[in-house]
Motif scaffolding. Structure first.
Motif, PDB file in Angstrom:
ATOM      1  N   LEU A   1       0.837  -1.205   0.000  1.00 27.51           N
ATOM      2  CA  LEU A   1       0.000   0.000   0.000  1.00 27.51           C
ATOM      3  C   LEU A   1       0.869   1.251   0.000  1.00 27.51           C
ATOM      4  CD1 LEU A   1      -2.767   1.443   0.327  1.00 27.51           C
ATOM      5  CD2 LEU A   1      -2.469   1.189   2.806  1.00 27.51           C
ATOM      6  N   VAL A   2       1.874   1.273   0.861  1.00 28.25           N
ATOM      7  CA  VAL A   2       2.782   2.414   0.903  1.00 28.25           C
ATOM      8  C   VAL A   2       3.551   2.518  -0.415  1.00 28.25           C
ATOM      9  CG1 VAL A   2       4.750   3.434   2.121  1.00 28.25           C
ATOM     10  CG2 VAL A   2       2.974   2.239   3.395  1.00 28.25           C
ATOM     11  N   GLY A   3       3.925   1.374  -0.995  1.00 29.87           N
ATOM     12  CA  GLY A   3       4.616   1.394  -2.277  1.00 29.87           C
ATOM     13  C   GLY A   3       3.776   1.992  -3.389  1.00 29.87           C
ATOM     14  N   LEU A   4       2.478   1.707  -3.405  1.00 33.64           N
ATOM     15  CA  LEU A   4       1.596   2.291  -4.414  1.00 33.64           C
ATOM     16  C   LEU A   4       1.498   3.799  -4.241  1.00 33.64           C
ATOM     17  CD1 LEU A   4      -1.263  -0.370  -4.541  1.00 33.64           C
ATOM     18  CD2 LEU A   4       0.512   0.048  -6.243  1.00 33.64           C
ATOM     19  N   PHE A   5       1.456   4.267  -3.000  1.00 33.34           N
ATOM     20  CA  PHE A   5       1.470   5.710  -2.754  1.00 33.34           C
ATOM     21  C   PHE A   5       2.749   6.328  -3.313  1.00 33.34           C
ATOM     22  CE2 PHE A   5      -2.022   5.194   0.257  1.00 33.34           C
ATOM     23  CZ  PHE A   5      -2.665   6.422   0.182  1.00 33.34           C
ATOM     24  N   ALA A   6       3.860   5.645  -3.111  1.00 32.15           N
ATOM     25  CA  ALA A   6       5.141   6.187  -3.587  1.00 32.15           C
ATOM     26  C   ALA A   6       5.200   6.218  -5.113  1.00 32.15           C
ATOM     27  CB  ALA A   6       6.299   5.354  -3.034  1.00 32.15           C
ATOM     28  N   VAL A   7       4.709   5.164  -5.776  1.00 27.63           N
ATOM     29  CA  VAL A   7       4.713   5.135  -7.243  1.00 27.63           C
ATOM     30  C   VAL A   7       3.835   6.251  -7.796  1.00 27.63           C
ATOM     31  CG1 VAL A   7       4.018   3.801  -9.263  1.00 27.63           C
ATOM     32  CG2 VAL A   7       5.261   2.696  -7.405  1.00 27.63           C
ATOM     33  N   LEU A   8       2.647   6.417  -7.211  1.00 30.93           N
ATOM     34  CA  LEU A   8       1.770   7.501  -7.649  1.00 30.93           C
ATOM     35  C   LEU A   8       2.432   8.854  -7.411  1.00 30.93           C
ATOM     36  CD1 LEU A   8      -0.938   8.471  -8.715  1.00 30.93           C
ATOM     37  CD2 LEU A   8      -1.844   8.323  -6.391  1.00 30.93           C
ATOM     38  N   GLY A   9       3.075   8.997  -6.255  1.00 31.84           N
ATOM     39  CA  GLY A   9       3.791  10.240  -5.988  1.00 31.84           C
ATOM     40  C   GLY A   9       4.899  10.491  -6.993  1.00 31.84           C
TER      41      GLY A   9
ATOM     42  N   VAL B   1      13.625   4.917 -13.330  1.00 31.69           N
ATOM     43  CA  VAL B   1      14.550   5.086 -12.210  1.00 31.69           C
ATOM     44  C   VAL B   1      13.814   5.568 -10.968  1.00 31.69           C
ATOM     45  CG1 VAL B   1      16.591   6.307 -11.395  1.00 31.69           C
ATOM     46  CG2 VAL B   1      16.470   5.539 -13.771  1.00 31.69           C
ATOM     47  N   VAL B   2      13.011   6.609 -11.120  1.00 31.13           N
ATOM     48  CA  VAL B   2      12.311   7.191  -9.978  1.00 31.13           C
ATOM     49  C   VAL B   2      11.273   6.217  -9.433  1.00 31.13           C
ATOM     50  CG1 VAL B   2      10.748   9.046  -9.296  1.00 31.13           C
ATOM     51  CG2 VAL B   2      12.729   9.556 -10.718  1.00 31.13           C
ATOM     52  N   THR B   3      10.550   5.539 -10.302  1.00 29.43           N
ATOM     53  CA  THR B   3       9.546   4.577  -9.840  1.00 29.43           C
ATOM     54  C   THR B   3      10.208   3.416  -9.104  1.00 29.43           C
ATOM     55  OG1 THR B   3       8.167   5.156 -11.737  1.00 29.43           O
ATOM     56  CG2 THR B   3       7.631   3.136 -10.577  1.00 29.43           C
ATOM     57  N   MET B   4      11.325   2.947  -9.621  1.00 32.35           N
ATOM     58  CA  MET B   4      12.040   1.849  -8.984  1.00 32.35           C
ATOM     59  C   MET B   4      12.473   2.222  -7.566  1.00 32.35           C
ATOM     60  SD  MET B   4      15.523  -0.012 -10.337  1.00 32.35           S
ATOM     61  CE  MET B   4      16.377   1.560 -10.480  1.00 32.35           C
ATOM     62  N   LEU B   5      13.053   3.403  -7.410  1.00 31.40           N
ATOM     63  CA  LEU B   5      13.493   3.830  -6.086  1.00 31.40           C
ATOM     64  C   LEU B   5      12.311   4.061  -5.157  1.00 31.40           C
ATOM     65  CD1 LEU B   5      16.390   6.328  -6.898  1.00 31.40           C
ATOM     66  CD2 LEU B   5      16.559   4.058  -5.913  1.00 31.40           C
ATOM     67  N   GLY B   6      11.253   4.693  -5.660  1.00 26.45           N
ATOM     68  CA  GLY B   6      10.100   4.963  -4.814  1.00 26.45           C
ATOM     69  C   GLY B   6       9.469   3.699  -4.286  1.00 26.45           C
ATOM     70  N   LEU B   7       9.239   2.730  -5.162  1.00 26.96           N
ATOM     71  CA  LEU B   7       8.616   1.477  -4.742  1.00 26.96           C
ATOM     72  C   LEU B   7       9.531   0.702  -3.804  1.00 26.96           C
ATOM     73  CD1 LEU B   7       6.342  -0.595  -4.943  1.00 26.96           C
ATOM     74  CD2 LEU B   7       7.409  -1.468  -7.027  1.00 26.96           C
ATOM     75  N   GLY B   8      10.806   0.588  -4.160  1.00 28.15           N
ATOM     76  CA  GLY B   8      11.730  -0.188  -3.341  1.00 28.15           C
ATOM     77  C   GLY B   8      11.918   0.384  -1.949  1.00 28.15           C
ATOM     78  N   LEU B   9      12.151   1.691  -1.856  1.00 25.75           N
ATOM     79  CA  LEU B   9      12.373   2.299  -0.541  1.00 25.75           C
ATOM     80  C   LEU B   9      11.099   2.353   0.274  1.00 25.75           C
ATOM     81  CD1 LEU B   9      14.873   5.166  -1.435  1.00 25.75           C
ATOM     82  CD2 LEU B   9      15.338   3.039  -0.232  1.00 25.75           C
ATOM     83  N   ALA B  10       9.947   2.530  -0.364  1.00 28.16           N
ATOM     84  CA  ALA B  10       8.690   2.523   0.383  1.00 28.16           C
ATOM     85  C   ALA B  10       8.479   1.178   1.064  1.00 28.16           C
ATOM     86  CB  ALA B  10       7.519   2.842  -0.545  1.00 28.16           C
ATOM     87  N   VAL B  11       8.756   0.092   0.349  1.00 27.78           N
ATOM     88  CA  VAL B  11       8.628  -1.240   0.943  1.00 27.78           C
ATOM     89  C   VAL B  11       9.658  -1.422   2.046  1.00 27.78           C
ATOM     90  CG1 VAL B  11       8.829  -3.702   0.469  1.00 27.78           C
ATOM     91  CG2 VAL B  11       7.623  -2.235  -1.140  1.00 27.78           C
ATOM     92  N   ASP B  12      10.887  -0.966   1.814  1.00 33.48           N
ATOM     93  CA  ASP B  12      11.933  -1.079   2.833  1.00 33.48           C
ATOM     94  C   ASP B  12      11.553  -0.344   4.117  1.00 33.48           C
ATOM     95  OD1 ASP B  12      13.714  -2.719   1.635  1.00 33.48           O
ATOM     96  OD2 ASP B  12      15.384  -1.313   1.656  1.00 33.48           O
ATOM     97  N   TYR B  13      11.188   0.922   3.983  1.00 30.29           N
ATOM     98  CA  TYR B  13      10.848   1.714   5.156  1.00 30.29           C
ATOM     99  C   TYR B  13       9.644   1.136   5.887  1.00 30.29           C
ATOM    100  CZ  TYR B  13      14.037   5.261   3.285  1.00 30.29           C
ATOM    101  OH  TYR B  13      15.136   5.928   2.821  1.00 30.29           O
TER     102      TYR B  13
ATOM    103  N   ALA C   1       8.181   8.560  -0.261  1.00 30.94           N
ATOM    104  CA  ALA C   1       8.171   7.221   0.320  1.00 30.94           C
ATOM    105  C   ALA C   1       8.377   7.289   1.831  1.00 30.94           C
ATOM    106  CB  ALA C   1       9.261   6.362  -0.327  1.00 30.94           C
ATOM    107  N   MET C   2       9.298   8.134   2.267  1.00 33.36           N
ATOM    108  CA  MET C   2       9.534   8.303   3.699  1.00 33.36           C
ATOM    109  C   MET C   2       8.295   8.858   4.388  1.00 33.36           C
ATOM    110  SD  MET C   2      12.324  10.782   5.538  1.00 33.36           S
ATOM    111  CE  MET C   2      11.343  12.245   5.189  1.00 33.36           C
ATOM    112  N   GLY C   3       7.670   9.885   3.780  1.00 31.90           N
ATOM    113  CA  GLY C   3       6.473  10.466   4.370  1.00 31.90           C
ATOM    114  C   GLY C   3       5.329   9.477   4.448  1.00 31.90           C
ATOM    115  N   ALA C   4       5.164   8.659   3.398  1.00 25.71           N
ATOM    116  CA  ALA C   4       4.102   7.656   3.432  1.00 25.71           C
ATOM    117  C   ALA C   4       4.347   6.634   4.533  1.00 25.71           C
ATOM    118  CB  ALA C   4       4.002   6.965   2.076  1.00 25.71           C
ATOM    119  N   ALA C   5       5.621   6.252   4.730  1.00 30.32           N
ATOM    120  CA  ALA C   5       5.937   5.278   5.776  1.00 30.32           C
ATOM    121  C   ALA C   5       5.798   5.867   7.173  1.00 30.32           C
ATOM    122  CB  ALA C   5       7.361   4.753   5.574  1.00 30.32           C
ATOM    123  N   LEU C   6       5.915   7.195   7.294  1.00 28.16           N
ATOM    124  CA  LEU C   6       5.856   7.843   8.613  1.00 28.16           C
ATOM    125  C   LEU C   6       4.515   8.493   8.899  1.00 28.16           C
ATOM    126  CD1 LEU C   6       9.381   9.522   8.791  1.00 28.16           C
ATOM    127  CD2 LEU C   6       8.656   7.305   9.682  1.00 28.16           C
TER     128      LEU C   6
END
Length: 865
Positions: free
Chosen positions: A194-202, A223-235, A304-309
C-alpha cells in the motif's frame, strides 16, 4: 498526533491520491530524450547553431527506402519517393532533403539500392510526427522504415511504459509472497505494498509537475519509480516490524505507534534524508538527464519516507492488534529472540575479525578490478531492443552507407567581415539613413585555408561546406573521417582541430558532433564529480555525526560505501562493457559504459548503502550506550538487525531485479548495477566487513574530541527511549526469587528488593534518585538500559533441580568466565568470584551479573543471546 488523527490522515491521503492520479498519467509523452550534454560546452553550442543558423539542419526523421533490384538513380525510384514526400501536410513539415535534391552521394548506399530522406518537422515535433507517421510509409514498390530522433523518442516512451507495466507485474506478486513469508499475515504483508503504491503515484505526479518547469528525461520514469517502490517497501518493513514487536510486548495501539515513531520512525527519517541528500548531489551537474533524475528521485524518496511515517502509522493505529489478522503461515524470522543464524554470524565475526576483514576485502577488490579498464561511451540507438525500427534504421545507415555519414565532426567558423562602404551615419530612418552598414557576404572561399589544413589531418577523408549563415557571419564545415566516433583516434582528431591556430580572418572556431559531445561530457563530469563527492560526503558526515556522536564512524561509513560502489562498477564493466551477460540479459554490448549512468549509479548506491549503515549502527549505538562494551554491542546490533536488513534488501532486490528486465539498456544497466551493489552491501559489507572493522577498532569507534562534545549535544538526534520502565529490567516471578542472597567472602548478604518493582541503585549522595520514568543509570551522559541490582539472579547449578513452580523464566545454564564476544572486564572480580556470570532469564535473553567494585552490590546487564 498521528494516532489521534489517524482517520483524518488516512481519508485525506486517499482523497489526495484519487485527485492527483489523473495528473500523474499525463506524464507519458511529455518527457524529453537526450539530456546528456553540458549546456555550457562548445559541442552543445554547435548543436544549437545547427538548428538556429542553418535552417534546422538537424533532421528529426530519417526515412529509409530500399528496393531489392532497382537502384536509386532510376527515375522511377525518384518519382516514388518524391510523390510520397509531397503528399505530407505542409503545416507539419519544415524541410525535406533527399539524394536528388542535395546531390549528395553519401545519401545512397554502397550497393546503390537504398537511400534515405531527411525530414525536419514544424511546431510540436511529437504531434507532427504522429500526424505524418503513416503517410511516410505509403510508398509504392519500396520497402520503408522510419527512424531518427523523434521516432526514437516515441519508441523510448512506449518502451518505458511497457517496462514499467512489466516490472510492476513481476515485482508485486513476488513482493506479496515474500512479505507473507516474512510476516505470516496477509494484512501485515499488504501494508508495505500500500505504501509502495502511494510512492509510485507520488513519483508519477512529481515528474509530471517537474515537466512544467524543466525538461524531464524519458529515462527518469523507470529510475524514480524503482526507487520509490523499493524504498517505500523497505521503510514500511522497518516500521511494521517495530510496531508488531511493541504490540506483542503488551503495548496499546497508541503506545505502539508512539514508541515505533520514536525509534524506527526516527531511523527511517534519518535514512530518507541521507538517501535524498545523495541524490540531490546530482543537481550539481549541468546535464538535464542527471538533474531531472536527481530532483525527481530525491522528491520520491521523501514521498516514500512520508508515506511510511504518516500513512502507515495511521493505518497501524486503526488496525492495532489486527495487524496480524489473516495469518496463513507460522511465525518465523521476526519474534524470535534466540538469535538463530545471525547469532552464529555475529559470534563468528567477533571471534575472527582479522580473517573476515582480509577475506572480504580480497573479494571486494577482485570484484572491482574490471573497472580499471573501463571505457566510457555515449547513448545511441543501441539502448533500444534489437527489434526496434529506429535502431534498425540507424544500424543500416551506419553499415551500408558512407562511414560516419550522419556522425561528421561539425566545425563552425565565425569569419571576420569588412564594410562594403563607409559606415553609415546614424540618423532618423526614412531620411536616407540606414541603421546597419552593409558588410561583405560570407563565402566558402573565406575558409579555404582552414579547409586545406583540416584535410591534411590524420584520419580525415573529406571536408565539405555544409552551410552558410550570412546573418551571423558563419560557415559550417562537415569533417568526414574513417574512425569510429567514440574511438581514441576520433577524439585525437577533435583535439587536433580545436588546437589549430586560427586564421587571420577567423574570429572563432567551435567544434561539435558526437565525438566532441562525448569529450565535453567527460570533461564536465570530471570537473563536477569532486564537488559532488565533497558536498554529499560532508552533509552525510554531519548527519552521521549527529546520529552517532562519533567522528570515526562517519569516515568508516564513507569508506565502506566506496567498497560497495567499486564492486558494483567492476561487475558493470565485466557484464556490459565486456559483454559477458549480453546474451543472458538480451542487450548489445557497445564496448563502453555510458558515463552519466555511472554517476547516477554512484549517487543511488551511496544513498542505499548509507541506508543500511544507519539501521545497523543505530542498533549498535543503542547497545553501546546500554552496555559500554563495544564488542558485545556490535555483535548484538548485527544479531538484532541482520534479519530485518536482509529481508529489506531481498525485497528491494525483487523490485530492482524486475526493472533489470527492461528493454532499454540504460535502465537494465542501472538495475544490474544496483542489484550487485545491494547484494554486496547487505551481505559482505554490512554483515561481515563493518562488524569486523568495528570489533578491531574497539572503543575508538566512539571517539569524540572534547571540543566537539558540546556541539554534538546541541545537534544530537537519536532514538530516545519512551518514558517507561526499561524492558531489559525483567523481574523474575516471586516464586523463583530468593529471600536473600547469601553472603560471599568479602561481601555482606543483601536483602531482596520490594516485590513489584525493579531494583535500582540508591541515589548518589547529594543528588536525587531517578524518577520512575527515567532509566536508573547513564553511560557517557546518555540514558542506558541497565542498572545496579541488589538482588542478582541466582545461578542454578547443574545438579540443582529447579523449583516445581519456578515457571519458564529461569533456565539453568552453566556459568562461564566471559561472554563469547565480550571484552574482558576492566574491574577485577571480587574475592570469591571467578568473573562475570551469565544466566538465561527468558528465551533469547541473557543476564550478566558482576560484583560491584566496592563489594556492596551487583551490576547486571541483559542482552539478546
Amino acid at each position: 498526533m498521528v494516532y489521534r488523527g489517524r482517520w483524518t490522515l488516512l481519508v485525506l491521503s486517499l482523497v489526495v491520491a484519487v485527485l492527483v492520479a489523473p495528473l500523474g498519467l499525463e506524464l507519458f509523452g511529455r518527457m524529453a530524450d537526450g539530456g546528456f550534454e553540458d549546456p555550457r560546452a562548445d559541442s552543445t553550442t554547435a548543436a544549437h547553431w545547427n538548428d538556429d543558423w542553418y535552417g534546422g539542419h538537424a533532421a528529426d526523421v530519417v526515412v529509409l527506402y530500399r528496393h531489392p533490384t532497382v537502384k536509386a538513380r532510376d527515375p522511377r525510384y525518384k518519382k516514388a519517393v518524391h510523390d510520397s514526400l509531397r503528399a505530407l501536410p505542409k503545416e507539419h513539415v519544415r524541410r525535406l532533403a533527399t539524394y536528388w535534391t542535395t546531390g549528395s552521394k553519401r545519401m545512397v548506399s554502397e550497393d546503390g539500392r537504398s537511400t534515405y530522406a531527411l525530414v525536419t518537422l514544424e511546431g510540436d515535433k511529437q504531434a507532427a510526427y504522429a500526424a505524418i507517421a503513416d503517410r511516410l510509409r505509403r510508398v509504392q514498390n519500396l520497402y520503408v522504415e522510419v527512424g531518427g530522433s523523434v521516432p526514437l523518442l516515441k519508441e523510448l516512451n512506449d518502451q518505458t511504459a511497457a517496462d514499467l507495466a512489466r516490472a510492476e507485474a513481476i515485482s508485486m506478486p513476488v513482493l506479496l509472497v515474500l512479505l507473507v513469508i516474512v510476516f505470516g499475515s496477509l494484512v501485515a504483508a499488504g501494508l508495505p505494498l500500500l505504501v509502495g503504491l502511494f510512492a509510485v503515484l507520488g513519483a508519477l505526479v512529481l515528474l509530471r509537475l517537474l515537466t512544467e518547469v524543466t525538461e524531464v528525461s524519458v529515462f527518469s520514469l523507470n529510475v524514480v519509480t524503482m526507487l520509490g517502490l523499493g524504498l517505500a517497501v523497505d521503510y514500511s518493513l522497518f516500521v511494521l516490524k517495530a510496531f508488531r514487536e511493541e504490540i506483542r510486548g503488551g503495548a496499546s495501539s497508541e503506545q505502539a505507534v508512539v514508541r515505533t515513531m520514536a525509534t524506527a520512525g526516527r531511523t527511517v527519517a534519518y535514512s530518507g534524508l541521507t538517501v535524498a541528500t545523495a541524490l540531490l548531489g546530482l543537481l550539481l551537474f549541468p546535464q538535464m538527464f542527471l538533474r531531472s533524475i536527481g530532483l525527481g528521485a530525491a522528491a520520491v524518496v521523501l514521498v516514500a519516507m512520508g508515506a511510511a511515517l504518516v500513512v502507515l502509522p495511521a493505518v497501524l493505529g486503526i488496525l492495532g492488534r489486527r495487524v496480524d489478522a489473516l495469518r496463513i503461515t507460522p511465525r518465523f524470522g521476526y519474534g524470535r529472540r534466540d538469535g538463530g543464524m545471525w547469532h552464529a554470524v555475529a559470534s563468528s565475526v567477533m571471534r575472527r575479525p582479522v580473517l573476515y576483514l582480509v577475506v572480504v576485502a580480497m573479494v571486494l577488490v577482485s570484484l572491482a578490478l574490471p573497472f580499471l579498464h573501463v571505457k566510457f561511451g555515449n547513448v545511441d540507438h543501441r539502448v533500444l531492443p534489437a527489434a526496434s525500427e529506429s535502431r534498425r534504421v540507424a544500424e543500416v545507415v551506419d553499415r551500408g552507407f558512407a562511414r560516419n555519414s550522419m556522425a561528421a565532426i561539425d566545425v563552425h567558423v565565425l569569419v571576420e567581415r569588412s564594410f562594403t562602404e563607409s559606415p553609415a551615419v546614424p540618423g532618423p530612418l526614412g531620411q536616407g539613413h540606414s541603421p546597419i552598414s552593409a558588410v561583405t557576404p560570407v563565402l566558402p572561399s573565406d575558409v579555404k585555408p582552414l579547409v586545406d589544413r583540416l584535410r591534411r589531418l590524420s584520419h580525415v577523408t573529406g571536408v565539405d561546406v555544409a552551410g552558410l549563415s550570412q546573418d551571423n557571419g558563419a560557415v559550417r564545415l562537415a569533417v568526414r573521417y574513417d574512425a569510429d566516433p567514440m574511438s581514441d583516434a576520433a577524439q585525437e582528431l577533435v583535439t587536433s582541430i580545436r588546437d589549430l591556430a586560427p586564421e587571420p580572418n577567423v574570429r572563432r572556431v567551435v567544434v561539435g558532433g558526437p565525438t566532441a559531445a562525448q569529450m565535453d561530457l567527460m570533461a564536465s563530469l570530471g570537473a563536477t564529480l569532486p564537488w559532488m563527492a565533497l558536498v554529499v560526503g560532508s552533509v552525510t558526515g554531519v548527519l552521521l555525526f549527529a546520529a552517532f556522536g562519533s567522528v570515526v564512524l562517519p569516515v568508516k561509513a564513507l569508506l565502506m560505501n566506496v567498497l560497495s560502489i567499486g564492486a558494483s562498477f567492476g561487475v558493470i564493466v565485466w557484464a556490459f562493457q565486456d559483454g559477458h551477460l549480453a546474451s543472458a540479459l538480451g542487450f548489445t554490448s557497445t564496448g563502453s559504459i555510458e558515463a552519466t549512468v555511472t554517476v547516477l549509479i554512484l549517487a543511488v548506491v551511496f544513498g542505499l548503502s548509507m541506508d543500511y549503515e544507519l539501521f545497523l549502527l543505530s542498533r549498535v549505538r543503542a547497545e553501546w550506550l546500554r552496555t559500554g562494551d563495544n564488542a558485545a554491542a556490535v555483535a548484538a546490533g548485527l544479531q538484532q538487525t541482520g534479519g530485518v536488513i536482509t529481508s529489506a534488501a531481498l525485497l528491494l532486490l525483487v523490485v530492482i531485479g524486475a526493472f533489470a528486465t527492461a528493454g532499454i539498456t540504460i535502465v537494465k544497466l542501472l538495475g544490474v548495477g544496483l542489484f550487485v551493489a545491494i547484494v554486496v552491501d547487505a551481505t559482505l559489507v554490512r554483515a561481515l566487513l563493518v562488524p569486523a572493522t568495528m570489533r578491531l577498532m574497539g572503543g575508538a569507534n566512539w571517539w569524540l574530541p572534547g571540543p566537539l562534545r558540546a556541539f554534538h549535544r546541541r545537534v544530537e538526534l537519536h532514538e530516545r527511549p519512551p518514558a517507561r520502565t526499561a524492558p531489559a529490567m525483567r523481574e523474575l516471578p516471586a516464586m523463583s526469587r530468593p529471600a536473600a542472597v547469601p553472603s560471599s567472602p568479602g561481601r555482606p548478604a543483601v536483602a531482596p528488593p520490594s516485590p513489584g518493582r525493579p531494583a535500582v541503585a540508591p541515589p548518589s549522595r547529594g543528588r536525587p534518585g531517578p524518577s520512575p520514568s527515567e532509566p536508573a543509570v547513564t553511560v557517557n551522559g546518555r540514558p542506558a538500559v541497565f542498572g545496579v541490582d541488589t538482588d542478582p539472579v541466582p545461578l542454578a547449578a547443574e545438579h540443582e533441580p529447579l523449583p516445581a513452580d519456578a515457571g519458564p523464566e529461569l533456565v539453568p545454564v552453566k556459568p562461564f568466565r566471559k561472554h563469547p564476544y565480550s571484552a574482558p572486564a576492566k574491574q577485577a572480580p571480587a574475592k570469591g568470584e571467578d568473573g562475570p556470570r551469565w544466566v538465561k532469564v527468558t528465551a533469547g535473553r541473557t543476564r550478566v551479573v558482576r560484583a560491584t567494585p566496592d563489594g556492596r552490590g551487583w551490576t547486571w546487564v541483559e542482552v539478546d543471546s
